[in-house]
Write a protein that holds these residues in place. Structure first.
Motif, PDB file in Angstrom:
ATOM      1  N   GLU A 199       0.843  -1.191   0.000  1.00  0.00           N
ATOM      2  CA  GLU A 199       0.000   0.000   0.000  1.00  0.00           C
ATOM      3  C   GLU A 199       0.881   1.245   0.000  1.00  0.00           C
ATOM      4  O   GLU A 199       2.056   1.196   0.393  1.00  0.00           O
ATOM      5  CB  GLU A 199      -0.881   0.051   1.245  1.00  0.00           C
ATOM      6  N   TYR A 200       0.269   2.368  -0.391  1.00  0.00           N
ATOM      7  CA  TYR A 200       0.954   3.654  -0.237  1.00  0.00           C
ATOM      8  C   TYR A 200       1.266   3.888   1.236  1.00  0.00           C
ATOM      9  O   TYR A 200       0.445   3.626   2.111  1.00  0.00           O
ATOM     10  CB  TYR A 200       0.068   4.785  -0.767  1.00  0.00           C
ATOM     11  N   TYR A 224       8.311  -3.360  -3.292  1.00  0.00           N
ATOM     12  CA  TYR A 224       7.261  -2.901  -4.196  1.00  0.00           C
ATOM     13  C   TYR A 224       7.179  -3.839  -5.393  1.00  0.00           C
ATOM     14  O   TYR A 224       8.194  -4.203  -5.993  1.00  0.00           O
ATOM     15  CB  TYR A 224       7.533  -1.478  -4.702  1.00  0.00           C
ATOM     16  N   GLU A 273       2.767   8.062 -14.125  1.00  0.00           N
ATOM     17  CA  GLU A 273       2.375   6.688 -13.807  1.00  0.00           C
ATOM     18  C   GLU A 273       3.508   5.753 -14.205  1.00  0.00           C
ATOM     19  O   GLU A 273       4.128   5.896 -15.261  1.00  0.00           O
ATOM     20  CB  GLU A 273       1.105   6.294 -14.548  1.00  0.00           C
ATOM     21  N   THR A 291       0.980  -0.054 -13.753  1.00  0.00           N
ATOM     22  CA  THR A 291       0.851  -0.316 -12.323  1.00  0.00           C
ATOM     23  C   THR A 291      -0.282   0.477 -11.678  1.00  0.00           C
ATOM     24  O   THR A 291      -0.731   0.132 -10.599  1.00  0.00           O
ATOM     25  CB  THR A 291       2.149   0.048 -11.589  1.00  0.00           C
ATOM     26  N   ARG A 292      -0.688   1.576 -12.328  1.00  0.00           N
ATOM     27  CA  ARG A 292      -1.678   2.522 -11.795  1.00  0.00           C
ATOM     28  C   ARG A 292      -1.150   3.247 -10.565  1.00  0.00           C
ATOM     29  O   ARG A 292      -1.906   3.906  -9.846  1.00  0.00           O
ATOM     30  CB  ARG A 292      -3.001   1.824 -11.470  1.00  0.00           C
ATOM     31  N   ASP A 293       0.146   3.161 -10.334  1.00  0.00           N
ATOM     32  CA  ASP A 293       0.767   3.896  -9.242  1.00  0.00           C
ATOM     33  C   ASP A 293       1.552   5.075  -9.795  1.00  0.00           C
ATOM     34  O   ASP A 293       2.234   4.954 -10.822  1.00  0.00           O
ATOM     35  CB  ASP A 293       1.697   2.990  -8.438  1.00  0.00           C
ATOM     36  N   HIS A 309       7.117   6.929  -4.046  1.00  0.00           N
ATOM     37  CA  HIS A 309       5.714   6.586  -4.295  1.00  0.00           C
ATOM     38  C   HIS A 309       4.825   7.742  -3.859  1.00  0.00           C
ATOM     39  O   HIS A 309       4.916   8.224  -2.727  1.00  0.00           O
ATOM     40  CB  HIS A 309       5.361   5.312  -3.523  1.00  0.00           C
ATOM     41  N   ARG A 312      -1.924   6.020  -5.538  1.00  0.00           N
ATOM     42  CA  ARG A 312      -2.638   5.253  -6.559  1.00  0.00           C
ATOM     43  C   ARG A 312      -3.410   6.182  -7.492  1.00  0.00           C
ATOM     44  O   ARG A 312      -4.096   7.109  -7.051  1.00  0.00           O
ATOM     45  CB  ARG A 312      -3.616   4.308  -5.859  1.00  0.00           C
TER      46      ARG A 312
END
Length: 411
Positions: A199-200, A224, A273, A291-293, A309, A312
């Motif tokens: 998670e973030y 990650y 992204e 990754t959508r991150d 990071h 999301r």
């Protein structure tokens, strides 16, 4: 922008992967000029997603079943689980990379790790256990099961084996601390490191955990990209990830509006992204995987890059930039919190925030101050209501889930 260790070698390996998966490439001899053609090749390949990997898996079941030696899948906490088979080549590379990551912060024969995770099919568990054992670092796997293996037994196991390191998700860390507090159990003194993944995770969240623990300890992200892609980054003693550039190509996909994600970007940095291409021969075509991150790509004076990071990329009505500001505010209140739950009304005019704190109820003036500060962050004349009583925001006594949402839209 592309980041990889050796452009020429990456080009050659990418051509081989494209041929393996029958992907169309430029008609000219792209390997003749080596790394100079890497960008050209990648730009002509489609972006892959979790859905496209699921479709590929369904269409290639025979290969999947005959070549895989580890059958694994994602947790399913953010959607339908994806089966992610691992071949012998995957495992060899994966264990090597995990050993590099864990070896950067854990000490052989001195550290003992408790891996806390609900998914018995997660490759993160299997590769973590093998890598730590190869490093002569003790490891146990735990997870609370109501009526069978509760938090009292977890606390006993951590103390009995003098565990030094928790490895789990940020949500699970907070649930462990919440349940220990509920049961009157002190956080084990032997634990001096809490490493999180999945998670973030912000520096403010880390400080909040230290305040809940009641003493200083090392709290930071570790791994990650463990599941769909394979572990591709790790953090050492800070919040910046180091990419494993010998095995991956990292690509920065520009955002439509950077202002929705960050307030300021240094002139030499890039924000976008993260797309990832795995250069390891595998069953799955992890090529330009979205990754959508969102990450901040940060250059160093030595010519290498680190990755910070940001969070999301999703369709939630409140921008990621504002959500991160809310994180920073609520994790730095006068008293620490176990969790918060923010719910936006369907018409987006009202925001209800529930706080789960060790202190229980907060004084009325403090709640009004929090409401005013949240209103300043959210803007748009939203009505903000903060409550600390009758909490029902995702934590259930005695139970545990790997990810607990903090932001929701009311039905």
């Amino acid at each position: 922008m592309l980041i990889t260790e050796n452009g020429r070698e990456a080009t050659q390996r990418l051509v081989g992967l494209a041929q393996r998966f029958s992907l169309n490439l430029p008609t000219n001899d792209t390997t003749a000029e080596g790394g100079a053609q890497l960008h050209e090749i990648l730009s002509q390949l489609p972006i892959s997603t979790k859905e496209s990997l699921m479709a590929f898996r369904s269409q290639n079941a025979t290969t999947y079943l005959s070549e895989a030696i580890l059958f694994a899948e994602t947790s399913g906490t953010t959607g339908r689980p994806l089966q992610i088979p691992r071949t012998k080549a995957d495992l060899i590379v994966g264990i090597r990379n995990y050993k590099e990551a864990y070896g950067s912060i854990l000490r052989p024969s001195r550290d003992r790790v408790a891996f806390v995770h609900p998914s018995v099919l997660s490759p993160l568990r299997d590769l973590t256990v093998r890598a730590l054992q190869d490093l002569d670092i003790g490891v146990m796997t735990l997870f609370p099961i109501p009526g069978l293996y509760g938090y009292e037994r977890i606390h006993h196991a951590l103390n009995q084996n003098q565990v030094t390191t928790l490895l789990t998700s940020p949500s699970i860390v907070h649930q462990i601390l919440f349940n220990f507090h509920r049961l009157g159990l002190a956080f084990p003194k032997s634990i001096d490191k809490i490493l999180v993944t999945g998670e973030y995770f912000s520096e403010q969240a880390a400080r909040n955990i230290k305040r809940l623990v009641g003493r200083d300890c090392h709290v930071a992200p570790m791994i990650y990209g463990a599941n769909e892609i394979g572990m591709m980054m790790y953090a050492g003693h800070d919040f910046d990830y180091r990419g494993i550039t010998r095995d991956f190509i990292f690509e920065c996909l520009p955002l439509e509006s950077e202002a929705d994600f960050v307030g300021h970007v240094a002139p030499s940095s890039k924000v976008g992204e993260l797309l990832v291409t795995s250069l390891t021969p595998s069953i799955m075509p992890v090529i330009r995987y979205a990754t959508r991150d969102v990450f901040n790509f940060i250059p160093s004076a030595e010519g290498t890059w680190t990755f910070r990071h940001i969070g999301r990329k999703d369709d939630f009505p409140i921008s990621l930039r504002r959500r991160n500001k809310i994180d920073d505010l609520l994790y730095t209140l006068r008293a620490p919190i176990f969790h918060y739950n923010l719910t936006l009304s369907p018409d987006a005019t009202t925001v209800a925030v529930q706080l789960l704190t060790p202190e229980g109820s907060l004084p009325g003036q403090e709640i009004r101050d929090i409401e005013n500060e949240l209103g300043s962050i959210l803007g748009d004349s939203k009505r903000v209501l903060v409550r600390t009583d009758q909490y029902d925001g995702g934590f259930v006594e005695g139970e545990c889930v790997s990810k607990v949402n903090r932001f929701n839209v009311a039905a």
